[in-house]
Scaffold this motif. Structure first.
Motif, PDB file in Angstrom:
ATOM      1  N   GLY A 290      34.850  44.712  48.997  1.00  0.00           N
ATOM      2  CA  GLY A 290      34.037  45.733  48.360  1.00  0.00           C
ATOM      3  C   GLY A 290      34.029  45.679  46.845  1.00  0.00           C
ATOM      4  O   GLY A 290      33.151  46.258  46.223  1.00  0.00           O
ATOM      5  N   LYS A 291      34.983  44.986  46.213  1.00  0.00           N
ATOM      6  CA  LYS A 291      35.022  44.911  44.755  1.00  0.00           C
ATOM      7  C   LYS A 291      33.827  44.125  44.236  1.00  0.00           C
ATOM      8  O   LYS A 291      33.447  43.104  44.800  1.00  0.00           O
ATOM      9  CB  LYS A 291      36.303  44.220  44.260  1.00  0.00           C
ATOM     10  N   GLN A 292      33.262  44.602  43.155  1.00  0.00           N
ATOM     11  CA  GLN A 292      32.157  43.889  42.525  1.00  0.00           C
ATOM     12  C   GLN A 292      32.724  42.938  41.481  1.00  0.00           C
ATOM     13  O   GLN A 292      33.567  43.336  40.670  1.00  0.00           O
ATOM     14  CB  GLN A 292      31.173  44.861  41.872  1.00  0.00           C
ATOM     15  N   VAL A 293      32.282  41.679  41.518  1.00  0.00           N
ATOM     16  CA  VAL A 293      32.788  40.666  40.608  1.00  0.00           C
ATOM     17  C   VAL A 293      31.644  39.826  40.054  1.00  0.00           C
ATOM     18  O   VAL A 293      30.562  39.750  40.630  1.00  0.00           O
ATOM     19  CB  VAL A 293      33.812  39.726  41.288  1.00  0.00           C
ATOM     20  N   PHE A 294      31.935  39.197  38.925  1.00  0.00           N
ATOM     21  CA  PHE A 294      31.077  38.175  38.332  1.00  0.00           C
ATOM     22  C   PHE A 294      31.851  36.872  38.438  1.00  0.00           C
ATOM     23  O   PHE A 294      33.033  36.820  38.081  1.00  0.00           O
ATOM     24  CB  PHE A 294      30.795  38.489  36.861  1.00  0.00           C
ATOM     25  N   VAL A 295      31.226  35.832  38.970  1.00  0.00           N
ATOM     26  CA  VAL A 295      31.869  34.519  39.024  1.00  0.00           C
ATOM     27  C   VAL A 295      30.921  33.480  38.441  1.00  0.00           C
ATOM     28  O   VAL A 295      29.703  33.620  38.503  1.00  0.00           O
ATOM     29  CB  VAL A 295      32.277  34.104  40.459  1.00  0.00           C
ATOM     30  N   GLU A 296      31.525  32.454  37.860  1.00  0.00           N
ATOM     31  CA  GLU A 296      30.759  31.364  37.281  1.00  0.00           C
ATOM     32  C   GLU A 296      31.440  30.061  37.657  1.00  0.00           C
ATOM     33  O   GLU A 296      32.676  29.987  37.653  1.00  0.00           O
ATOM     34  CB  GLU A 296      30.715  31.511  35.765  1.00  0.00           C
ATOM     35  N   GLY A 297      30.652  29.067  37.990  1.00  0.00           N
ATOM     36  CA  GLY A 297      31.234  27.780  38.343  1.00  0.00           C
ATOM     37  C   GLY A 297      30.184  26.772  38.728  1.00  0.00           C
ATOM     38  O   GLY A 297      29.000  26.919  38.416  1.00  0.00           O
ATOM     39  N   THR A 298      30.630  25.754  39.444  1.00  0.00           N
ATOM     40  CA  THR A 298      29.771  24.659  39.866  1.00  0.00           C
ATOM     41  C   THR A 298      29.421  24.823  41.346  1.00  0.00           C
ATOM     42  O   THR A 298      30.327  24.925  42.176  1.00  0.00           O
ATOM     43  CB  THR A 298      30.498  23.316  39.660  1.00  0.00           C
TER      44      THR A 298
ATOM     45  N   VAL B 236      36.301  34.227  36.676  1.00  0.00           N
ATOM     46  CA  VAL B 236      36.143  35.422  37.506  1.00  0.00           C
ATOM     47  C   VAL B 236      36.276  36.624  36.600  1.00  0.00           C
ATOM     48  O   VAL B 236      37.175  36.683  35.762  1.00  0.00           O
ATOM     49  CB  VAL B 236      37.232  35.520  38.607  1.00  0.00           C
ATOM     50  N   GLN B 237      35.385  37.587  36.761  1.00  0.00           N
ATOM     51  CA  GLN B 237      35.481  38.836  36.004  1.00  0.00           C
ATOM     52  C   GLN B 237      35.303  39.999  36.973  1.00  0.00           C
ATOM     53  O   GLN B 237      34.327  40.049  37.718  1.00  0.00           O
ATOM     54  CB  GLN B 237      34.419  38.897  34.917  1.00  0.00           C
ATOM     55  N   LEU B 238      36.271  40.908  36.970  1.00  0.00           N
ATOM     56  CA  LEU B 238      36.188  42.097  37.815  1.00  0.00           C
ATOM     57  C   LEU B 238      35.232  43.086  37.173  1.00  0.00           C
ATOM     58  O   LEU B 238      35.369  43.408  35.996  1.00  0.00           O
ATOM     59  CB  LEU B 238      37.569  42.732  37.973  1.00  0.00           C
ATOM     60  N   LEU B 239      34.256  43.575  37.943  1.00  0.00           N
ATOM     61  CA  LEU B 239      33.256  44.499  37.405  1.00  0.00           C
ATOM     62  C   LEU B 239      33.432  45.916  37.918  1.00  0.00           C
ATOM     63  O   LEU B 239      33.142  46.862  37.219  1.00  0.00           O
ATOM     64  CB  LEU B 239      31.845  44.013  37.757  1.00  0.00           C
ATOM     65  N   GLY B 240      33.834  46.076  39.132  1.00  0.00           N
ATOM     66  CA  GLY B 240      33.940  47.411  39.695  1.00  0.00           C
ATOM     67  C   GLY B 240      34.529  47.343  41.080  1.00  0.00           C
ATOM     68  O   GLY B 240      35.097  46.350  41.473  1.00  0.00           O
ATOM     69  N   GLY B 241      34.388  48.425  41.799  1.00  0.00           N
ATOM     70  CA  GLY B 241      34.962  48.440  43.129  1.00  0.00           C
ATOM     71  C   GLY B 241      34.281  49.437  44.017  1.00  0.00           C
ATOM     72  O   GLY B 241      33.158  49.860  43.773  1.00  0.00           O
ATOM     73  N   LYS B 242      34.999  49.835  45.032  1.00  0.00           N
ATOM     74  CA  LYS B 242      34.484  50.809  45.967  1.00  0.00           C
ATOM     75  C   LYS B 242      34.360  52.154  45.272  1.00  0.00           C
ATOM     76  O   LYS B 242      35.057  52.436  44.312  1.00  0.00           O
ATOM     77  CB  LYS B 242      35.430  50.935  47.160  1.00  0.00           C
ATOM     78  N   GLU B 243      33.480  52.985  45.794  1.00  0.00           N
ATOM     79  CA  GLU B 243      33.291  54.309  45.220  1.00  0.00           C
ATOM     80  C   GLU B 243      34.604  55.077  45.271  1.00  0.00           C
ATOM     81  O   GLU B 243      35.291  55.096  46.280  1.00  0.00           O
ATOM     82  CB  GLU B 243      32.222  55.067  46.006  1.00  0.00           C
ATOM     83  N   GLY B 244      34.981  55.677  44.151  1.00  0.00           N
ATOM     84  CA  GLY B 244      36.212  56.454  44.090  1.00  0.00           C
ATOM     85  C   GLY B 244      37.412  55.632  43.674  1.00  0.00           C
ATOM     86  O   GLY B 244      38.464  56.157  43.378  1.00  0.00           O
ATOM     87  N   ALA B 245      37.274  54.303  43.623  1.00  0.00           N
ATOM     88  CA  ALA B 245      38.397  53.468  43.217  1.00  0.00           C
ATOM     89  C   ALA B 245      38.432  53.355  41.704  1.00  0.00           C
ATOM     90  O   ALA B 245      37.399  53.384  41.044  1.00  0.00           O
ATOM     91  CB  ALA B 245      38.267  52.078  43.834  1.00  0.00           C
ATOM     92  N   THR B 246      39.607  53.241  41.149  1.00  0.00           N
ATOM     93  CA  THR B 246      39.736  53.060  39.713  1.00  0.00           C
ATOM     94  C   THR B 246      39.937  51.588  39.427  1.00  0.00           C
ATOM     95  O   THR B 246      40.614  50.894  40.182  1.00  0.00           O
ATOM     96  CB  THR B 246      40.926  53.862  39.150  1.00  0.00           C
ATOM     97  N   PRO B 247      39.352  51.078  38.346  1.00  0.00           N
ATOM     98  CA  PRO B 247      39.526  49.667  38.042  1.00  0.00           C
ATOM     99  C   PRO B 247      40.983  49.375  37.711  1.00  0.00           C
ATOM    100  O   PRO B 247      41.611  50.094  36.964  1.00  0.00           O
ATOM    101  CB  PRO B 247      38.616  49.427  36.840  1.00  0.00           C
ATOM    102  N   ALA B 248      41.502  48.309  38.294  1.00  0.00           N
ATOM    103  CA  ALA B 248      42.917  48.002  38.128  1.00  0.00           C
ATOM    104  C   ALA B 248      43.177  47.102  36.933  1.00  0.00           C
ATOM    105  O   ALA B 248      44.087  47.341  36.169  1.00  0.00           O
ATOM    106  CB  ALA B 248      43.435  47.340  39.401  1.00  0.00           C
ATOM    107  N   VAL B 249      42.388  46.051  36.778  1.00  0.00           N
ATOM    108  CA  VAL B 249      42.622  45.103  35.704  1.00  0.00           C
ATOM    109  C   VAL B 249      41.297  44.796  35.031  1.00  0.00           C
ATOM    110  O   VAL B 249      40.431  44.189  35.639  1.00  0.00           O
ATOM    111  CB  VAL B 249      43.230  43.790  36.245  1.00  0.00           C
TER     112      VAL B 249
END
Length: 145
Positions: free
Chosen positions: A67-75, A99-112
């Motif tokens: 459920g976490k929203q992420v940005f990834v870049e690669g080949t 990898v970049q963490l963007l968000g998560g599930k509703e109600g979750a707080t971003p950890a890192v």
């Protein structure tokens, strides 16, 4: 070199493996595109991307959860295969460099906050003033511009 960038949600928790003495974090990202077809009807198409992040920074893995929203870049890599019923298929995979963490599930707080790139140390975020204001409305004097 071909570079691919994906923003999406993790379909399940990541898995950390060791292959030939090297660590790899495997996870799957779903990217859903909304569009209108030729008749003007709203449609959705979801593309699943299998990701392999070869890194020693496995401390990121507890944050790569379903459920976490992420940005990834690669080949990108496309793999062809034959299904059990004899039909051919293909899957899209990505050898991740960042990898970049963007968000998560509703109600979750971003950890890192920040990003993890294979060639550089983890980013600490955009606030270079040495700390996070305790109050959202508090002014930050150390603006980078």
């Amino acid at each position: 070199m071909i570079k691919m960038q994906v923003i999406g949600n993790l379909g399940k928790d990541c898995v950390v493996n060791t292959v030939n003495g090297k660590n790899v974090i495997n996870f799957t990202i779903a990217h859903t595109e909304k569009f209108k077809d030729s008749q003007g009807n709203s449609q959705e198409r979801t593309t699943w991307v299998d990701c392999a992040y070869w890194t020693d920074r496995t401390s990121l893995s507890p944050y790569l959860t379903r459920g976490k929203q992420v940005f990834v870049e690669g080949t990108p890599e496309v793999r062809s295969f034959t299904r059990q019923d004899g039909t051919s298929g293909a899957s899209l995979s990505l050898r991740v460099r960042e990898v970049q963490l963007l968000g998560g599930k509703e109600g979750a707080t971003p950890a890192v906050p920040g990003s993890y790139a294979q060639s550089q140390a983890p980013a600490t975020g955009r606030n270079t003033g040495g700390g996070v204001p305790s109050d959202i409305g508090e002014a930050v004097d150390d603006l980078p511009f």
